[in-house]
Design a protein around this motif. Structure first.
Motif, PDB file in Angstrom:
ATOM      1  N   SER A   1       0.861  -1.174   0.000  1.00 31.77           N
ATOM      2  CA  SER A   1       0.000   0.000   0.000  1.00 31.77           C
ATOM      3  C   SER A   1       0.902   1.229   0.000  1.00 31.77           C
ATOM      4  O   SER A   1       1.739   1.366   0.883  1.00 31.77           O
ATOM      5  N   PRO A   2       0.731   2.121  -0.987  1.00 34.15           N
ATOM      6  CA  PRO A   2       1.587   3.310  -1.029  1.00 34.15           C
ATOM      7  C   PRO A   2       1.102   4.415  -0.091  1.00 34.15           C
ATOM      8  O   PRO A   2       1.723   5.472  -0.016  1.00 34.15           O
ATOM      9  N   HIS A   3       0.012   4.160   0.645  1.00 31.36           N
ATOM     10  CA  HIS A   3      -0.517   5.171   1.553  1.00 31.36           C
ATOM     11  C   HIS A   3       0.527   5.505   2.621  1.00 31.36           C
ATOM     12  O   HIS A   3       1.135   4.625   3.214  1.00 31.36           O
ATOM     13  N   GLY A   4       0.746   6.781   2.843  1.00 31.67           N
ATOM     14  CA  GLY A   4       1.691   7.189   3.873  1.00 31.67           C
ATOM     15  C   GLY A   4       3.107   7.313   3.388  1.00 31.67           C
ATOM     16  O   GLY A   4       4.024   7.444   4.204  1.00 31.67           O
ATOM     17  N   LEU A   5       3.322   7.272   2.061  1.00 30.12           N
ATOM     18  CA  LEU A   5       4.659   7.439   1.485  1.00 30.12           C
ATOM     19  C   LEU A   5       4.646   8.663   0.587  1.00 30.12           C
ATOM     20  O   LEU A   5       3.699   8.877  -0.176  1.00 30.12           O
ATOM     21  N   ARG A   6       5.706   9.463   0.663  1.00 26.61           N
ATOM     22  CA  ARG A   6       5.853  10.530  -0.305  1.00 26.61           C
ATOM     23  C   ARG A   6       7.325  10.751  -0.608  1.00 26.61           C
ATOM     24  O   ARG A   6       8.182  10.544   0.252  1.00 26.61           O
ATOM     25  N   ILE A   7       7.574  11.158  -1.854  1.00 32.32           N
ATOM     26  CA  ILE A   7       8.907  11.540  -2.311  1.00 32.32           C
ATOM     27  C   ILE A   7       8.864  13.049  -2.512  1.00 32.32           C
ATOM     28  O   ILE A   7       7.975  13.563  -3.210  1.00 32.32           O
ATOM     29  N   THR A   8       9.817  13.773  -1.909  1.00 34.75           N
ATOM     30  CA  THR A   8       9.725  15.232  -1.913  1.00 34.75           C
ATOM     31  C   THR A   8      11.028  15.897  -2.333  1.00 34.75           C
ATOM     32  O   THR A   8      12.101  15.287  -2.326  1.00 34.75           O
ATOM     33  N   THR A   9      10.907  17.177  -2.644  1.00 31.36           N
ATOM     34  CA  THR A   9      12.069  18.034  -2.816  1.00 31.36           C
ATOM     35  C   THR A   9      12.652  18.339  -1.435  1.00 31.36           C
ATOM     36  O   THR A   9      12.005  18.065  -0.405  1.00 31.36           O
ATOM     37  N   PRO A  10      13.851  18.922  -1.351  1.00 28.72           N
ATOM     38  CA  PRO A  10      14.409  19.265  -0.034  1.00 28.72           C
ATOM     39  C   PRO A  10      13.519  20.185   0.798  1.00 28.72           C
ATOM     40  O   PRO A  10      13.572  20.137   2.030  1.00 28.72           O
ATOM     41  N   ASP A  11      12.675  20.985   0.151  1.00 29.93           N
ATOM     42  CA  ASP A  11      11.794  21.868   0.925  1.00 29.93           C
ATOM     43  C   ASP A  11      10.425  21.254   1.189  1.00 29.93           C
ATOM     44  O   ASP A  11       9.514  21.931   1.658  1.00 29.93           O
ATOM     45  N   GLY A  12      10.250  19.956   0.860  1.00 29.83           N
ATOM     46  CA  GLY A  12       9.033  19.248   1.234  1.00 29.83           C
ATOM     47  C   GLY A  12       7.949  19.177   0.188  1.00 29.83           C
ATOM     48  O   GLY A  12       6.875  18.614   0.450  1.00 29.83           O
TER      49      GLY A  12
END
Length: 372
Positions: free
Chosen positions: A195-206
């Protein structure tokens, strides 16, 4: 005989439930590169997901599950919760040796087996372990560190009836966890999240990034978040860079591809900046593990007067292997800037009790070697 008043009161006393928000646990991070940090967890954090519903208890496909994790690690504490909450009966090996561990799998017909990568490497390389049956195993779970691609593929062959799973979490993030289902057809990834829920890929500023874009990995905890322990001196240990509400920064660089597979590119602190390039130590280690004579390997950056840093590798081998032969093997697997400029052969790699490689000790080994 009649009970005395004190004895009667003791036997009829009802234990009061603890305050769900009160402190229940203090664990220390692995300290692989620096000083370990104390991480606190409340009762509601530890008990999240536990159930009294027999139909919903985890590991129902197993009569027994087996592990050999030290009790003072996040993985060991998770196994304690599993022992209370899962349908399967826990079997805990007091000390890991591959032969004993394999014998316990056969003896208890373990359906679920939990490892760290160093244990998997020893199991796959052990002649004594191969003497025992593995057909009962339906789940092989790996945690604590990245599982090298060749090792993951080796587990699928050694346990043909099992799904190999990478559990991605941290002491700070638990009970947030990604269950990554390893696909032998896609060994370049530790797996697709169940389940991908609760995962994020972000830039250094979020700012969230789309599929195919590399960035920082964050997990969202579904329970009361953990925090760093305040030191005895009273100066609060800042966790603002790690804890943001229920989101926890994992300290990894990663990417979700268009098909939903997670790619862990490296630990942020381990990325080697060599000239104009950034080198992933995970990719170098996967290439080293692909050599049939390599038992264990670790890559790290070492200073260089012109490039800033270059790749160094410390390798454990089972057969005679020279540095030129290993470099020749790596030519087809790594770009020129990824090839180890320094190779050091050792009988073993320094690891902490949780099985993680202590790269700060490897740096000292390389420094000592350079002075000789």
């Amino acid at each position: 005989a009649a009970l005395t008043g004190a004895e009667g009161a003791a036997r009829t006393a009802v234990l009061r439930a603890p305050d769900p928000a009160s402190l229940a646990q203090i664990l220390y991070t692995s300290g692989t590169t620096g000083t370990p940090k104390g991480v606190t967890a409340a009762h509601t954090n530890l008990a999240h997901g536990c159930t009294l519903d027999e139909r919903r208890r985890p590991l129902r496909h197993s009569r027994h599950f087996l592990h050999a994790f030290p009790v003072g690690t996040n993985a060991g504490q998770t196994m304690l919760v599993n022992a209370l909450d899962s349908a399967a009966t826990a079997v805990a090996a007091p000390q890991f040796t591959p032969g004993r561990f394999a014998r316990l799998i056969e003896k208890y017909e373990a359906g679920s087996v939990f490892l760290v990568p160093s244990m998997a490497i020893e199991l796959l390389g052990s002649d004594s372990a191969r003497r025992y049956a593995t057909d009962s195993v339906r789940l092989v779970g790996s945690t604590a560190a990245a599982l090298p691609q060749p090792v993951a593929l080796g587990l699928t062959r050694a346990y043909p009836n099992a799904q190999v799973v990478n559990y991605y979490t941290s002491t700070e993030a638990a009970p947030a966890q990604l269950t990554l289902l390893f696909d032998p057809e896609r060994p370049d990834s530790p797996g697709r999240p169940a389940s991908p829920h609760g995962l994020r890929i972000t830039t250094p500023d979020g700012a969230p990034l789309p599929a195919g874009e590399p960035g920082e990995v964050w997990l969202r905890t579904p329970a009361a978040p953990r925090a760093y322990l305040e030191p005895a001196g009273g100066t609060e240990r800042s966790g603002a860079e790690v804890f943001q509400g229920r989101w926890v920064r994992m300290g990894d660089l990663g990417m979700l591809d268009e098909e939903g597979y997670l790619h862990l590119l490296d630990r942020e602190r381990d990325v080697i900046k060599s000239g104009a390039y950034k080198v992933s130590t995970i990719q170098v280690e996967d290439a080293l593990h692909a050599h049939p004579a390599v038992v264990d390997a670790a890559a790290l950056g070492v200073p260089h007067p012109v490039l800033g840093s270059v790749v160094a590798a410390v390798v454990v081998v089972r057969d005679e292997l020279t540095a030129p032969a290993l470099r020749t093997f790596l030519l087809d697997r790594l770009a020129p800037h990824e090839l180890p400029a320094r190779l050091l052969f050792r009988p073993s790699l320094p690891r902490n009790e949780g099985g993680k490689i202590l790269k700060r000790e490897l740096r000292l080994l390389l420094d000592d070697e350079a002075l000789r």
